[in-house]
Write an enzyme that holds these catalytic residues in place. Structure first.
Site, PDB file in Angstrom:
ATOM      1  N   HIS A 129       0.845  -1.195   0.000  1.00 12.69           N
ATOM      2  CA  HIS A 129       0.000   0.000   0.000  1.00 12.69           C
ATOM      3  C   HIS A 129       0.879   1.242   0.000  1.00 12.69           C
ATOM      4  O   HIS A 129       1.852   1.321   0.755  1.00 12.69           O
ATOM      5  CB  HIS A 129      -0.909   0.014   1.227  1.00 12.69           C
ATOM      6  CG  HIS A 129      -1.689   1.289   1.377  1.00 12.69           C
ATOM      7  ND1 HIS A 129      -1.476   2.179   2.415  1.00 12.69           N
ATOM      8  CD2 HIS A 129      -2.663   1.838   0.615  1.00 12.69           C
ATOM      9  CE1 HIS A 129      -2.299   3.203   2.294  1.00 12.69           C
ATOM     10  NE2 HIS A 129      -3.030   3.028   1.207  1.00 12.69           N
ATOM     11  N   SER A 130       0.550   2.213  -0.849  1.00 10.06           N
ATOM     12  CA  SER A 130       1.283   3.472  -0.916  1.00 10.06           C
ATOM     13  C   SER A 130       2.759   3.204  -1.198  1.00 10.06           C
ATOM     14  O   SER A 130       3.098   2.506  -2.148  1.00 10.06           O
ATOM     15  CB  SER A 130       1.069   4.262   0.379  1.00 10.06           C
ATOM     16  OG  SER A 130       1.638   5.543   0.311  1.00 10.06           O
ATOM     17  N   MET A 131       3.654   3.717  -0.363  1.00  7.07           N
ATOM     18  CA  MET A 131       5.083   3.501  -0.582  1.00  7.07           C
ATOM     19  C   MET A 131       5.482   2.042  -0.393  1.00  7.07           C
ATOM     20  O   MET A 131       6.569   1.633  -0.810  1.00  7.07           O
ATOM     21  CB  MET A 131       5.892   4.385   0.361  1.00  7.07           C
ATOM     22  CG  MET A 131       5.739   5.876   0.117  1.00  7.07           C
ATOM     23  SD  MET A 131       6.150   6.397  -1.565  1.00  7.07           S
ATOM     24  CE  MET A 131       7.911   6.103  -1.601  1.00  7.07           C
ATOM     25  N   SER A 158       0.278   3.407  -5.128  1.00  2.31           N
ATOM     26  CA  SER A 158       1.741   3.487  -5.018  1.00  2.31           C
ATOM     27  C   SER A 158       2.307   4.379  -6.114  1.00  2.31           C
ATOM     28  O   SER A 158       2.068   4.129  -7.298  1.00  2.31           O
ATOM     29  CB  SER A 158       2.358   2.092  -5.124  1.00  2.31           C
ATOM     30  OG  SER A 158       1.906   1.255  -4.090  1.00  2.31           O
TER      31      SER A 158
END
Length: 833
Positions: A129-131, A158
């Site tokens: 998730h995300s980074m 991401s």
């Protein structure tokens, strides 16, 4: 039933040097505690949290997979999760590298756990998730990655292409290294270590205000045979934009992710990509398997609305079909089906010979939102469409698509009348910018087909169905956007179902939101460029006294603002030319290189990151706005120093360190002890950003102290030091994110030692420069000083958006020169005396 988190205590420093910093958990939905020792037996999926994310975020998806497994059976999934102590990975490149290294160590240990338990498991699926998605891709490029241990990566919101914050030079290097590794591998088909890798990237769309959804695209990094980029509002049964954090718990999306996780198990690359396209693409997808139909009793379809087909086989050429046959809501892989049992199958066939059809591939259902939870399945093909109807049950509409091309005026918009067919495809060839949002109004038509709008563009899988609310839909598409590789032509298309008049106008408020999302960092770098330009005006004002920042800003606005706006438009146009970009990259410090797979992609990472008219229009607007920000920050800093000056006694007289003092003895002043201590701490413990912040605070106090002295002869120096104070205060904004990472490390890990940014050269000149300001020396202007100020201003202008961290180094370089000029003036005066 609850979710239990069991720490994997066997992953110690023996297996990873970062085991004391990070940890690994097994996550399981169970009415009991997980028995120890942990003995996993299912298919491993490892969750990688993002910036300030928690390992507990995997709970929702884990629980959904358990529900589907209990309902439909299949392989059990073991969810593991990494605990990064909610580190700010989006702000610090070294943190990204540490997390990626630990991720590989965790993968190796998980596989060893399965081997110890007698299970033949060779790879782990990653869910980031995300980074965390960036960390997952970065881990593949590190030396401690064992090939084949990861074959499938799911990433949610991401930023794969562009770092969300460019305040750290290391994070820029990490992104370049990661994307160059992936691009170069897929470019070399004979030596591709990623040949068995598939990647899915999902963006939340406009509702994600943390990461611009344009940054999630994998198109220029991973070929379509191995990767898919899509948006949540394009996914069947999701159909909505999703907030950044909600990507992990939105019910509609997590169900589709769980379905995909359970269906990609033990599949090859083609099989996994087929699952991705069927579940997530939002566009018409076909099966990879081909079949032939021989001697079929087939009837040509007739164009027309609201018709019923009896049981049998039908075919058409270059036609489009709509049907109220729905799709089993519990599965994404069923055919068009009615609750009464009637079944409709659709195939796209490559060729037809008599009653035989060759090279037929099944067309999977494409769903669009409907009223009262009804679902319309829609199929279209550019070849032969073959239909297999089991029984006549409900209506089917078959017709050709009407094609229209429309012009558009940004002031008045455009109005188009649709034709009397199932749908009208309206293209807007000049609408290619993803920065502009629109409002589309659809009047009531005369068709029996329910009205809705399909919006699509040629860039990634940006296809979505919009149901009008009071006849209006909001349209924002991901066309040509700044700093992201894009196709030269990616215009907006609207396919209107149900007839009626269509009116499209610019959504100005929505467009302003798009600009802010893409240019947040520009509103730091561009004011920096203007501040250095104003500093240059102060040195060349032609007056006996050094002008104040307010006076020089007024001169800049009256004399040079219009010229700056016109120059900004010209620069925006020039940076759109590939030859100019190549030259500017050649002289860029530091030099950055990118490796592109597809030459049809264009990337502009300079100034506004735009080509064409949009950049020339936005440049003057941003210049005026940034000038206003300079005025605002000037007044804030001047107000703060004026307030502090009241804290000093007016009777205090400044020490009279004359300019005739020995410069060697100046260096031995007691304040150099403070500089020496800070320098040692930077080398051993602190990031240099902390030293810069301390120097700025000291300068604020020094400026306030000198302002309490109203002596006319000191006014020039007060003006000079006030300008330096504003410059350093603004530069502190660039340093704040890395400083936040260090503070978070102290709070969470109880450690003051920082893993990077101990370069003394990056801060020592600034410390000495601030210390030297206490001697009240104004360096004389020179051609080199002017060139250096001009270069620093232009560097902020051209490269500041993508290399905001260089703004600090630009000031440090300027401080070095001004310090040398200050002592040169002392030596020169001493020599003549």
């Amino acid at each position: 039933m609850w979710v239990a988190y069991s720490p994997i205590e066997g992953l110690t420093t023996e297996h990873s040097r970062l085991a004391e910093k990070y940890s690994l958990y097994l996550v399981k939905s169970t009415p009991y505690d997980i028995p120890l020792p942990v003995r996993p037996s299912g298919v491993p999926v490892l969750f990688v949290p993002g910036n300030a994310g928690s390992y507990r975020q995997i709970r929702s998806i884990s629980d959904t997979c358990r529900e589907l497994n209990e309902q439909y059976g299949g392989s059990e999934i073991d969810f593991f999760a990494l605990d990064f102590n909610e580190a700010y990975s989006a702000l610090h490149g070294r943190t990204l590298l540490d997390q990626a290294e630990y991720l590989n160590d965790a993968i190796n240990y998980i596989l060893q756990m399965y081997r110890d338990n007698g299970k033949d498991v060779s790879s782990v699926m990653l869910l980031g998730h995300s980074m965390g998605g960036v960390v997952s891709r970065l881990a593949i490029s590190l030396d401690n990655y064992k090939p084949g241990t990861v074959t499938t990566i799911f990433t949610l919101a991401s930023p794969h292409l562009v770092p969300p914050a460019t305040f750290d030079g290391d994070i820029q290097k990490v992104y370049n290294r990661m994307n160059d590794f992936w691009r170069s591998n897929y470019a070399d088909s004979d030596n591709n270590s990623l040949s068995d890798m598939t990647v899915l990237s999902i963006a939340g769309g406009k509702r994600d205000t943390m990461v611009p959804s344009d940054y999630i695209s994998l198109d220029s990094v991973v070929p379509s045979s191995h990767g898919l980029s899509t948006f949540s509002n394009s996914i069947n049964r999701v159909w909505t934009g999703i907030d950044h954090d909600a990507m992990m718990w939105c019910h509609q999306l997590r169900r589709q992710i769980a379905i995909a996780l359970m269906n990609v198990i033990d599949r090859d690359v083609n099989g996994r990509m087929e699952v991705f396209r069927k579940v997530f693409s939002g566009t018409q997808t076909l099966s990879d398997a081909e079949e032939d139909f021989e001697d079929v009793e087939v009837t040509p379809v007739k164009h027309g609305l609201h018709q019923k087909l009896e049981s049998g086989w039908y075919y058409g050429e270059n036609v489009q079909v709509m049907t109220t046959h729905t799709v089993n809501q519990e599965s994404a892989f069923e055919s068009y089906e009615m609750s009464s049992g009637s079944l409709l199958r659709a195939f796209e066939c490559r060729s037809k010979s008599g009653s035989s059809f060759k090279g037929c591939r099944k067309i999977f259902p494409l769903l669009v939102p409907g009223s009262n939870d009804a679902v319309i399945a829609f199929a279209e093909t550019e070849h032969y469409l073959l239909l297999d109807v089991s029984s006549s049950s409900d209506w089917i509409s078959i017709d050709q698509v009407s094609q229209k091309s429309a012009s558009f005026d940004f002031v008045t918009g455009a109005t188009i009348s649709t034709s009397n067919t199932i749908s009208t495809d309206i293209s807007f060839p000049k609408l290619t910018s993803g920065l502009v949002s629109y409002k589309v109004s659809v009047s009531k038509g005369v068709q029996l087909v329910r009205q809705y709008v399909q919006q699509n563009s040629s860039r990634v899988y940006d296809s979505k169905y919009l149901v009008p609310h009071n006849g209006v839909v909001d349209v924002s598409f991901h066309g040509d956007v700044p700093f992201v590789p894009y196709f030269q032509s990616s215009p907006l298309h609207l396919q209107v179902f149900g007839g009626g008049h269509v009116t499209i106008r610019v959504d100005w408020i929505g467009s302003l939101g798009n600009l802010f999302m893409r240019y947040r960092i520009l509103f730091i770098s561009l004011p920096s460029a203007i501040l250095y330009a104003i500093f240059l005006v102060q040195f060349h004002a032609g007056t006996a006294r050094f002008l104040s920042l307010r006076q020089s800003t007024s001169i800049f606005i009256n004399r040079y603002l219009l010229t700056s706006c016109l120059a900004g438009s010209g620069i925006a146009y020039l940076t759109g030319l590939s030859q100019v970009r190549d030259f500017l990259h050649l002289i860029q410090i530091p030099i950055t290189k990118t490796f592109a797979v597809d030459p049809s992609y264009t990337k502009n990472d300079l100034f506004l990151g735009l080509s064409g008219v949009s950049g020339t229009v936005l440049a003057p607007i941003f210049t005026v706005f940034s000038t206003g920000m300079v005025v605002l920050i000037t007044e804030l800093v001047m107000g703060l120093t004026s307030l502090l000056s009241f804290c000093f006694k007016s009777t205090t007289t400044a020490q009279s360190e004359s300019e005739s003092g020995d410069p060697i003895s100046d260096l031995l002043h007691k304040r150099t002890v403070f500089v020496a201590v800070i320098s040692v701490l930077v080398l051993l413990f602190f990031p240099y950003q902390l030293a810069f912040t301390l120097a700025t605070v000291a300068l604020l106090v020094m400026t306030a102290y000198f302002k309490s002295n109203k002596a006319p002869q000191e006014q020039s120096f007060n003006n000079y030091i006030s300008t330096i104070c504003v410059l350093m205060t603004w530069t502190c904004i660039i340093n704040a994110p890395v400083l936040a990472v260090w503070i978070q490390g102290i709070v969470v890990q109880r450690s003051m030692t920082f893993s990077s940014h101990h370069n003394l050269v990056s801060i020592l000149p600034t410390l000495l420069f601030v210390e030297n300001l206490s001697f009240r020396r104004i360096p004389s202007g020179s051609s080199i000083t002017s060139l250096l100020l001009a270069y620093t201003s232009l560097h902020c202008l051209f490269y500041g958006m993508m290399q905001a961290f260089m703004i600090h180094h630009g000031f440090n370089l300027l401080a070095t020169w001004l310090l040398c000029m200050s002592y040169k003036k002392v030596f020169f005066k001493s020599k003549h005396e």
